[in-house]
Design an enzyme around this catalytic site. Structure first.
Site, mmCIF file in Angstrom:
data_model
loop_
_atom_site.group_PDB
_atom_site.id
_atom_site.type_symbol
_atom_site.label_atom_id
_atom_site.label_comp_id
_atom_site.label_asym_id
_atom_site.label_seq_id
_atom_site.Cartn_x
_atom_site.Cartn_y
_atom_site.Cartn_z
ATOM 1 N N ASP A 121 37.191 46.951 23.849
ATOM 2 C CA ASP A 121 35.791 47.180 24.232
ATOM 3 C C ASP A 121 34.836 46.143 23.652
ATOM 4 O O ASP A 121 33.653 46.412 23.449
ATOM 5 C CB ASP A 121 35.317 48.584 23.798
ATOM 6 C CG ASP A 121 36.257 49.684 24.246
ATOM 7 O OD1 ASP A 121 36.580 49.711 25.443
ATOM 8 O OD2 ASP A 121 36.674 50.494 23.403
ATOM 9 N N HIS A 167 37.040 47.411 32.284
ATOM 10 C CA HIS A 167 36.055 46.388 31.966
ATOM 11 C C HIS A 167 34.933 46.428 32.998
ATOM 12 O O HIS A 167 35.159 46.653 34.172
ATOM 13 C CB HIS A 167 36.666 44.984 31.851
ATOM 14 C CG HIS A 167 37.650 44.637 32.907
ATOM 15 N ND1 HIS A 167 39.006 44.742 32.728
ATOM 16 C CD2 HIS A 167 37.484 44.168 34.164
ATOM 17 C CE1 HIS A 167 39.635 44.355 33.820
ATOM 18 N NE2 HIS A 167 38.742 44.006 34.704
#
Length: 430
Positions: free
Chosen positions: A13, A41
Protein backbone atom coordinates in the site's frame (compact mmCIF):
# COMPACT_ATOMS: atom_id res chain seq x y z
CA UNK A 1 17.74 -2.03 -23.31
CA UNK A 2 16.53 -0.61 -20.01
CA UNK A 3 14.47 -2.21 -17.28
CA UNK A 4 13.16 -0.93 -13.97
CA UNK A 5 11.62 -2.88 -11.10
CA UNK A 6 9.14 -1.15 -8.78
CA UNK A 7 8.87 -2.73 -5.32
CA UNK A 8 7.16 -1.75 -2.10
CA UNK A 9 9.61 -1.23 0.75
CA UNK A 10 7.15 -1.59 3.60
CA UNK A 11 4.01 -3.73 4.15
CA UNK A 12 2.37 -2.87 0.85
CA UNK A 13 0.00 0.00 0.00
CA UNK A 14 2.94 2.37 -0.53
CA UNK A 15 1.56 3.84 -3.76
CA UNK A 16 3.27 1.45 -6.18
CA UNK A 17 0.37 1.61 -8.63
CA UNK A 18 0.64 5.39 -8.88
CA UNK A 19 4.42 5.28 -9.34
CA UNK A 20 4.18 2.42 -11.84
CA UNK A 21 1.56 4.36 -13.77
CA UNK A 22 3.82 7.43 -13.78
CA UNK A 23 6.86 5.44 -14.97
CA UNK A 24 4.72 3.60 -17.53
CA UNK A 25 4.69 6.74 -19.65
CA UNK A 26 8.29 6.03 -20.66
CA UNK A 27 8.01 2.23 -20.74
CA UNK A 28 7.06 0.05 -23.69
CA UNK A 29 6.09 -3.01 -21.66
CA UNK A 30 4.78 -3.33 -18.10
CA UNK A 31 4.71 -6.66 -16.27
CA UNK A 32 3.48 -8.05 -12.99
CA UNK A 33 5.50 -10.98 -11.67
CA UNK A 34 3.87 -12.24 -8.43
CA UNK A 35 0.75 -12.21 -6.32
CA UNK A 36 -2.82 -12.19 -7.50
CA UNK A 37 -6.01 -10.27 -6.84
CA UNK A 38 -5.13 -9.99 -3.15
CA UNK A 39 -3.39 -6.67 -3.85
CA UNK A 40 -5.23 -3.66 -5.15
CA UNK A 41 -3.82 -0.56 -6.76
CA UNK A 42 -5.60 2.70 -7.45
CA UNK A 43 -4.73 4.64 -10.60
CA UNK A 44 -5.92 8.00 -11.84
CA UNK A 45 -5.92 8.25 -15.63
CA UNK A 46 -7.47 10.99 -17.76
CA UNK A 47 -9.40 12.29 -14.78
CA UNK A 48 -10.92 8.89 -13.98
CA UNK A 49 -10.07 6.74 -10.95
CA UNK A 50 -9.55 3.02 -11.54
CA UNK A 51 -9.08 0.23 -9.00
CA UNK A 52 -7.27 -2.81 -10.35
CA UNK A 53 -6.31 -6.06 -8.65
CA UNK A 54 -4.85 -8.30 -11.35
CA UNK A 55 -4.19 -6.38 -14.52
CA UNK A 56 -0.98 -4.28 -14.69
CA UNK A 57 -1.16 -0.49 -14.47
CA UNK A 58 0.08 -0.16 -18.04
CA UNK A 59 -3.22 -1.38 -19.47
CA UNK A 60 -4.34 2.23 -20.02
CA UNK A 61 -1.63 2.77 -22.65
CA UNK A 62 -2.84 0.80 -25.67
CA UNK A 63 0.51 1.08 -27.45
CA UNK A 64 2.31 -0.62 -24.53
CA UNK A 65 2.28 -4.32 -23.69
CA UNK A 66 0.83 -5.25 -20.28
CA UNK A 67 1.89 -8.63 -18.93
CA UNK A 68 0.49 -10.97 -16.27
CA UNK A 69 3.61 -13.04 -15.61
CA UNK A 70 4.06 -16.72 -14.85
CA UNK A 71 4.73 -16.03 -11.16
CA UNK A 72 1.20 -14.78 -10.58
CA UNK A 73 -1.79 -16.81 -9.44
CA UNK A 74 -4.85 -15.84 -11.45
CA UNK A 75 -8.47 -16.16 -10.40
CA UNK A 76 -10.17 -16.64 -13.82
CA UNK A 77 -13.49 -15.30 -12.54
CA UNK A 78 -11.84 -12.18 -11.08
CA UNK A 79 -9.87 -11.65 -14.30
CA UNK A 80 -13.00 -11.80 -16.46
CA UNK A 81 -14.75 -9.37 -14.09
CA UNK A 82 -11.80 -6.96 -14.19
CA UNK A 83 -11.68 -7.09 -17.99
CA UNK A 84 -15.42 -6.32 -18.10
CA UNK A 85 -14.91 -3.47 -15.63
CA UNK A 86 -12.31 -1.94 -17.95
CA UNK A 87 -14.34 -2.56 -21.11
CA UNK A 88 -17.39 -0.91 -19.52
CA UNK A 89 -15.23 2.17 -18.90
CA UNK A 90 -14.11 2.17 -22.53
CA UNK A 91 -10.58 0.88 -21.91
CA UNK A 92 -9.01 -1.10 -24.77
CA UNK A 93 -7.36 -4.26 -23.36
CA UNK A 94 -5.94 -5.67 -26.59
CA UNK A 95 -2.43 -4.93 -25.28
CA UNK A 96 -2.78 -7.50 -22.46
CA UNK A 97 -0.65 -10.66 -22.44
CA UNK A 98 -1.22 -13.48 -19.94
CA UNK A 99 1.39 -16.14 -19.21
CA UNK A 100 0.34 -19.65 -20.17
CA UNK A 101 2.42 -20.85 -17.21
CA UNK A 102 0.62 -18.82 -14.52
CA UNK A 103 -1.35 -20.92 -12.04
CA UNK A 104 -5.05 -20.44 -11.46
CA UNK A 105 -7.15 -19.98 -8.34
CA UNK A 106 -10.25 -22.16 -8.12
CA UNK A 107 -13.26 -22.05 -5.76
CA UNK A 108 -11.81 -24.68 -3.45
CA UNK A 109 -8.71 -22.52 -2.88
CA UNK A 110 -10.92 -19.66 -1.71
CA UNK A 111 -13.06 -21.86 0.54
CA UNK A 112 -9.99 -23.46 2.12
CA UNK A 113 -8.41 -20.02 2.63
CA UNK A 114 -11.54 -18.74 4.39
CA UNK A 115 -11.92 -21.87 6.51
CA UNK A 116 -8.28 -21.96 7.54
CA UNK A 117 -8.28 -18.32 8.59
CA UNK A 118 -11.45 -18.90 10.61
CA UNK A 119 -9.96 -22.00 12.25
CA UNK A 120 -6.86 -20.11 13.40
CA UNK A 121 -8.93 -17.62 15.40
CA UNK A 122 -6.63 -15.30 17.34
CA UNK A 123 -3.63 -16.74 15.49
CA UNK A 124 -4.93 -15.78 12.06
CA UNK A 125 -2.49 -14.39 9.48
CA UNK A 126 -4.76 -11.63 8.19
CA UNK A 127 -5.16 -13.07 4.70
CA UNK A 128 -7.48 -11.39 2.19
CA UNK A 129 -9.21 -14.79 1.76
CA UNK A 130 -8.78 -14.70 -2.00
CA UNK A 131 -7.29 -18.19 -2.24
CA UNK A 132 -3.78 -16.94 -2.92
CA UNK A 133 -1.96 -19.06 -0.32
CA UNK A 134 -3.72 -22.35 -1.14
CA UNK A 135 -3.06 -21.80 -4.87
CA UNK A 136 0.66 -21.27 -4.23
CA UNK A 137 0.62 -24.34 -1.97
CA UNK A 138 -0.72 -26.42 -4.86
CA UNK A 139 1.93 -24.96 -7.14
CA UNK A 140 4.70 -25.98 -4.73
CA UNK A 141 3.10 -29.41 -4.24
CA UNK A 142 3.06 -29.83 -8.05
CA UNK A 143 -0.70 -30.34 -8.23
CA UNK A 144 -1.56 -26.81 -9.38
CA UNK A 145 -3.53 -26.12 -12.53
CA UNK A 146 -2.02 -23.62 -14.97
CA UNK A 147 -3.71 -21.40 -17.52
CA UNK A 148 -2.41 -23.63 -20.32
CA UNK A 149 -4.28 -26.52 -18.63
CA UNK A 150 -7.46 -24.46 -18.23
CA UNK A 151 -7.62 -23.85 -21.98
CA UNK A 152 -7.59 -27.59 -22.78
CA UNK A 153 -10.91 -28.95 -21.51
CA UNK A 154 -9.77 -32.56 -21.35
CA UNK A 155 -6.61 -31.68 -19.40
CA UNK A 156 -8.52 -29.30 -17.14
CA UNK A 157 -11.15 -31.94 -16.36
CA UNK A 158 -8.52 -34.59 -15.60
CA UNK A 159 -6.53 -32.36 -13.24
CA UNK A 160 -9.63 -30.89 -11.62
CA UNK A 161 -11.11 -34.33 -10.99
CA UNK A 162 -7.88 -35.47 -9.35
CA UNK A 163 -7.64 -32.37 -7.14
CA UNK A 164 -11.29 -32.39 -6.08
CA UNK A 165 -10.89 -35.81 -4.49
CA UNK A 166 -8.25 -34.43 -2.14
CA UNK A 167 -9.79 -30.98 -1.62
CA UNK A 168 -13.25 -32.36 -0.83
CA UNK A 169 -11.83 -34.74 1.75
CA UNK A 170 -10.03 -31.80 3.36
CA UNK A 171 -13.11 -29.58 3.32
CA UNK A 172 -15.56 -32.22 4.51
CA UNK A 173 -13.51 -34.12 7.07
CA UNK A 174 -11.22 -31.45 8.49
CA UNK A 175 -13.17 -28.22 8.08
CA UNK A 176 -16.62 -29.88 8.15
CA UNK A 177 -17.72 -27.91 5.11
CA UNK A 178 -19.43 -28.88 1.90
CA UNK A 179 -17.15 -29.87 -0.97
CA UNK A 180 -17.51 -29.20 -4.70
CA UNK A 181 -18.91 -31.21 -7.59
CA UNK A 182 -16.84 -31.46 -10.76
CA UNK A 183 -19.63 -29.99 -12.87
CA UNK A 184 -19.92 -27.01 -10.50
CA UNK A 185 -16.48 -25.82 -11.57
CA UNK A 186 -15.64 -27.40 -14.92
CA UNK A 187 -18.00 -25.60 -17.28
CA UNK A 188 -17.93 -22.24 -15.51
CA UNK A 189 -14.15 -21.97 -15.28
CA UNK A 190 -13.46 -23.46 -18.70
CA UNK A 191 -15.84 -20.77 -19.96
CA UNK A 192 -13.83 -18.06 -18.24
CA UNK A 193 -10.67 -19.36 -19.89
CA UNK A 194 -12.30 -19.18 -23.30
CA UNK A 195 -13.12 -15.53 -22.67
CA UNK A 196 -9.46 -14.56 -22.21
CA UNK A 197 -7.68 -17.21 -24.29
CA UNK A 198 -6.69 -14.72 -26.99
CA UNK A 199 -4.48 -12.90 -24.46
CA UNK A 200 -2.58 -16.07 -23.47
CA UNK A 201 0.99 -16.69 -24.67
CA UNK A 202 4.54 -17.38 -23.49
CA UNK A 203 5.17 -14.03 -21.81
CA UNK A 204 8.82 -14.83 -21.10
CA UNK A 205 9.40 -14.70 -24.85
CA UNK A 206 7.42 -11.46 -25.14
CA UNK A 207 9.44 -9.72 -22.41
CA UNK A 208 12.85 -10.97 -23.49
CA UNK A 209 12.15 -10.04 -27.11
CA UNK A 210 11.19 -6.54 -25.96
CA UNK A 211 14.41 -6.15 -23.98
CA UNK A 212 16.52 -7.59 -26.80
CA UNK A 213 14.93 -5.05 -29.14
CA UNK A 214 16.10 -2.24 -26.85
CA UNK A 215 12.69 -1.48 -25.39
CA UNK A 216 12.06 -0.19 -21.89
CA UNK A 217 10.39 -2.73 -19.61
CA UNK A 218 8.84 -1.94 -16.24
CA UNK A 219 8.23 -4.68 -13.66
CA UNK A 220 5.44 -3.97 -11.18
CA UNK A 221 5.57 -5.63 -7.77
CA UNK A 222 2.57 -6.21 -5.53
CA UNK A 223 2.50 -6.07 -1.72
CA UNK A 224 5.90 -5.11 -0.24
CA UNK A 225 9.24 -6.40 0.98
CA UNK A 226 7.95 -6.88 4.53
CA UNK A 227 5.28 -9.22 3.14
CA UNK A 228 7.82 -11.32 1.21
CA UNK A 229 7.58 -14.98 2.18
CA UNK A 230 11.36 -15.22 2.69
CA UNK A 231 12.39 -11.71 3.76
CA UNK A 232 9.24 -10.41 5.44
CA UNK A 233 7.65 -10.72 8.88
CA UNK A 234 6.99 -14.44 8.50
CA UNK A 235 4.39 -15.92 8.94
CA UNK A 236 2.48 -12.63 8.59
CA UNK A 237 3.41 -12.47 4.92
CA UNK A 238 2.08 -13.23 1.47
CA UNK A 239 2.81 -16.52 -0.31
CA UNK A 240 5.14 -15.16 -2.99
CA UNK A 241 8.28 -13.02 -3.39
CA UNK A 242 7.52 -9.31 -3.91
CA UNK A 243 11.24 -8.47 -3.59
CA UNK A 244 13.15 -7.59 -6.76
CA UNK A 245 14.61 -11.11 -6.94
CA UNK A 246 11.09 -12.38 -7.56
CA UNK A 247 11.13 -10.69 -10.96
CA UNK A 248 13.44 -13.23 -12.55
CA UNK A 249 11.40 -16.20 -11.34
CA UNK A 250 7.99 -14.65 -11.90
CA UNK A 251 8.61 -13.17 -15.35
CA UNK A 252 11.13 -15.46 -17.01
CA UNK A 253 13.63 -12.61 -17.47
CA UNK A 254 17.19 -13.22 -16.27
CA UNK A 255 18.85 -11.07 -13.56
CA UNK A 256 21.44 -9.68 -15.98
CA UNK A 257 18.63 -7.80 -17.73
CA UNK A 258 17.54 -5.81 -14.67
CA UNK A 259 18.99 -2.26 -14.52
CA UNK A 260 17.36 -0.38 -11.65
CA UNK A 261 15.19 -1.14 -8.63
CA UNK A 262 12.90 1.61 -7.37
CA UNK A 263 11.68 1.19 -3.81
CA UNK A 264 8.39 2.93 -3.09
CA UNK A 265 7.96 4.13 0.49
CA UNK A 266 5.31 6.16 2.19
CA UNK A 267 6.56 9.17 4.14
CA UNK A 268 5.15 7.27 7.13
CA UNK A 269 4.36 3.54 7.57
CA UNK A 270 1.15 1.53 7.28
CA UNK A 271 0.17 -2.08 7.62
CA UNK A 272 -2.97 -4.16 7.02
CA UNK A 273 -3.45 -7.37 8.96
CA UNK A 274 -1.78 -8.82 12.00
CA UNK A 275 1.83 -8.98 13.13
CA UNK A 276 4.30 -6.78 15.04
CA UNK A 277 4.55 -3.13 13.95
CA UNK A 278 7.20 -1.28 16.03
CA UNK A 279 6.31 2.32 15.08
CA UNK A 280 2.52 1.91 15.22
CA UNK A 281 0.61 4.96 16.44
CA UNK A 282 -2.46 4.69 18.67
CA UNK A 283 -3.02 8.40 19.25
CA UNK A 284 -4.72 11.32 17.51
CA UNK A 285 -1.72 11.79 15.19
CA UNK A 286 -2.18 8.24 13.91
CA UNK A 287 -5.93 8.81 13.48
CA UNK A 288 -5.26 12.04 11.59
CA UNK A 289 -2.76 10.38 9.23
CA UNK A 290 -5.25 7.56 8.57
CA UNK A 291 -8.05 9.97 7.67
CA UNK A 292 -5.99 12.47 5.66
CA UNK A 293 -4.16 9.67 3.85
CA UNK A 294 -7.40 7.70 3.29
CA UNK A 295 -5.69 4.65 4.71
CA UNK A 296 -8.24 1.95 3.97
CA UNK A 297 -7.45 -1.19 1.98
CA UNK A 298 -8.23 -1.17 -1.77
CA UNK A 299 -9.15 -4.86 -1.70
CA UNK A 300 -10.71 -5.28 1.75
CA UNK A 301 -11.72 -1.78 2.86
CA UNK A 302 -10.05 -2.51 6.20
CA UNK A 303 -8.56 0.48 8.06
CA UNK A 304 -4.78 0.33 7.85
CA UNK A 305 -2.58 0.47 10.91
CA UNK A 306 -0.49 3.66 10.88
CA UNK A 307 2.96 4.49 12.25
CA UNK A 308 6.01 6.73 11.89
CA UNK A 309 8.55 6.18 9.10
CA UNK A 310 10.78 3.23 9.98
CA UNK A 311 14.26 3.44 8.45
CA UNK A 312 15.14 0.00 9.86
CA UNK A 313 12.42 -1.50 7.64
CA UNK A 314 13.47 0.42 4.52
CA UNK A 315 17.18 -0.37 5.07
CA UNK A 316 16.19 -4.03 5.16
CA UNK A 317 14.29 -3.52 1.90
CA UNK A 318 17.31 -1.80 0.35
CA UNK A 319 19.57 -4.73 1.19
CA UNK A 320 17.32 -7.63 0.15
CA UNK A 321 15.99 -5.95 -3.01
CA UNK A 322 19.13 -4.08 -4.06
CA UNK A 323 17.36 -0.73 -4.21
CA UNK A 324 18.99 1.87 -6.43
CA UNK A 325 16.34 4.56 -5.97
CA UNK A 326 13.62 5.60 -3.55
CA UNK A 327 10.25 7.07 -4.42
CA UNK A 328 8.72 8.82 -1.42
CA UNK A 329 4.93 9.09 -1.50
CA UNK A 330 2.19 10.85 0.47
CA UNK A 331 4.45 13.59 1.81
CA UNK A 332 1.45 15.92 1.80
CA UNK A 333 -0.30 13.80 4.44
CA UNK A 334 2.28 14.90 7.03
CA UNK A 335 1.60 18.61 6.50
CA UNK A 336 0.57 20.31 9.72
CA UNK A 337 2.19 17.85 12.13
CA UNK A 338 4.37 19.98 14.40
CA UNK A 339 7.04 17.37 15.17
CA UNK A 340 7.80 14.39 12.95
CA UNK A 341 9.55 11.24 14.07
CA UNK A 342 11.74 8.78 12.16
CA UNK A 343 12.65 5.43 13.67
CA UNK A 344 16.44 5.10 13.34
CA UNK A 345 16.96 1.88 15.33
CA UNK A 346 15.30 -0.50 17.78
CA UNK A 347 15.97 -1.20 21.45
CA UNK A 348 15.87 -4.92 22.21
CA UNK A 349 16.55 -6.06 25.77
CA UNK A 350 18.47 -2.85 26.43
CA UNK A 351 20.63 -3.15 23.30
CA UNK A 352 20.39 -0.94 20.22
CA UNK A 353 19.94 -2.86 16.96
CA UNK A 354 19.91 -1.35 13.48
CA UNK A 355 18.99 -4.41 11.41
CA UNK A 356 15.54 -5.93 11.17
CA UNK A 357 15.22 -9.07 13.36
CA UNK A 358 14.11 -12.40 11.90
CA UNK A 359 12.34 -13.46 15.10
CA UNK A 360 8.81 -12.15 15.52
CA UNK A 361 9.18 -12.72 19.24
CA UNK A 362 12.14 -10.33 19.21
CA UNK A 363 10.36 -7.87 16.92
CA UNK A 364 7.35 -7.73 19.23
CA UNK A 365 9.68 -6.70 22.07
CA UNK A 366 11.50 -4.05 20.04
CA UNK A 367 11.02 -0.44 21.05
CA UNK A 368 11.60 2.19 18.36
CA UNK A 369 14.44 4.67 18.78
CA UNK A 370 13.22 7.95 17.33
CA UNK A 371 14.85 11.00 15.88
CA UNK A 372 12.65 14.09 15.88
CA UNK A 373 12.48 16.63 13.06
CA UNK A 374 10.42 19.81 12.78
CA UNK A 375 7.38 19.52 10.52
CA UNK A 376 5.94 22.03 8.07
CA UNK A 377 2.61 23.82 7.77
CA UNK A 378 2.79 24.96 4.15
CA UNK A 379 0.50 23.35 1.56
CA UNK A 380 2.82 21.33 -0.68
CA UNK A 381 0.24 19.80 -3.03
CA UNK A 382 0.94 22.36 -5.77
CA UNK A 383 4.76 22.26 -5.76
CA UNK A 384 6.44 21.58 -9.10
CA UNK A 385 9.95 20.61 -8.01
CA UNK A 386 12.15 19.68 -5.07
CA UNK A 387 13.21 23.31 -4.66
CA UNK A 388 9.58 24.37 -4.15
CA UNK A 389 9.23 22.27 -1.01
CA UNK A 390 9.49 23.90 2.42
CA UNK A 391 12.95 23.63 3.99
CA UNK A 392 11.73 21.30 6.73
CA UNK A 393 10.15 18.98 4.18
CA UNK A 394 13.39 18.81 2.20
CA UNK A 395 15.33 18.11 5.40
CA UNK A 396 12.90 15.29 6.20
CA UNK A 397 13.49 13.72 2.77
CA UNK A 398 17.25 14.17 3.02
CA UNK A 399 17.33 12.50 6.42
CA UNK A 400 15.36 9.54 5.09
CA UNK A 401 17.87 9.19 2.23
CA UNK A 402 20.77 9.29 4.70
CA UNK A 403 19.24 6.76 7.08
CA UNK A 404 18.17 4.30 4.39
CA UNK A 405 21.21 4.68 2.17
CA UNK A 406 19.06 5.18 -0.93
CA UNK A 407 18.76 8.35 -3.00
CA UNK A 408 15.26 9.86 -3.27
CA UNK A 409 14.76 10.02 -7.03
CA UNK A 410 11.01 10.69 -6.98
CA UNK A 411 8.45 12.12 -4.58
CA UNK A 412 4.72 12.69 -4.65
CA UNK A 413 2.51 15.23 -2.91
CA UNK A 414 -0.95 14.06 -3.95
CA UNK A 415 -2.89 11.40 -5.85
CA UNK A 416 -2.75 12.95 -9.33
CA UNK A 417 -0.08 12.19 -11.90
CA UNK A 418 0.93 15.88 -11.97
CA UNK A 419 1.72 15.65 -8.25
CA UNK A 420 4.54 13.15 -8.78
CA UNK A 421 7.93 14.75 -9.36
CA UNK A 422 11.27 13.42 -10.59
CA UNK A 423 14.54 14.38 -8.92
CA UNK A 424 16.63 11.95 -10.97
CA UNK A 425 15.39 9.76 -13.83
CA UNK A 426 15.21 6.05 -12.98
CA UNK A 427 15.35 5.23 -16.70
CA UNK A 428 19.01 6.25 -16.82
CA UNK A 429 21.38 3.65 -18.27
CA UNK A 430 23.99 3.99 -15.50
Amino acid sequence: MSSVVVVGTQWGDEGKGKITDFLSENAEAIARYQGGNNAGHTIKFDGETYKLHLIPSGIFYKEKISVIGNGMVVDPKALVEELKYLHDKGVDTSNLRISNRAHIILPYHIRIDEADEERKGANKIGTTKKGIGPAYMDKAARVGIRIIDLLDKETFKEKLEHNLGEKNRLLERFYELEGFKLEDILEEYYGYGQQFKDYVCDTSVVLNDALDDGKRVLFEGAQGVMLDIDQGTYPFVTSSNPIAGGVTIGSGVGPSKINHVVGVAKAYTTRVGDGPFPTELFDSIGDNIREVGREYGTTTGRPRRVGWFDSVVVRHARRVSGLTDLSLTLLDVLTGIETLKICVAYKLDGKTITEFPASLKDLARCEPVYEELPGWTEDITEVKSLDDLPVNCRHYMERIAQLTGVQVSMFSVGPDRAQTHVVKSVWRLA
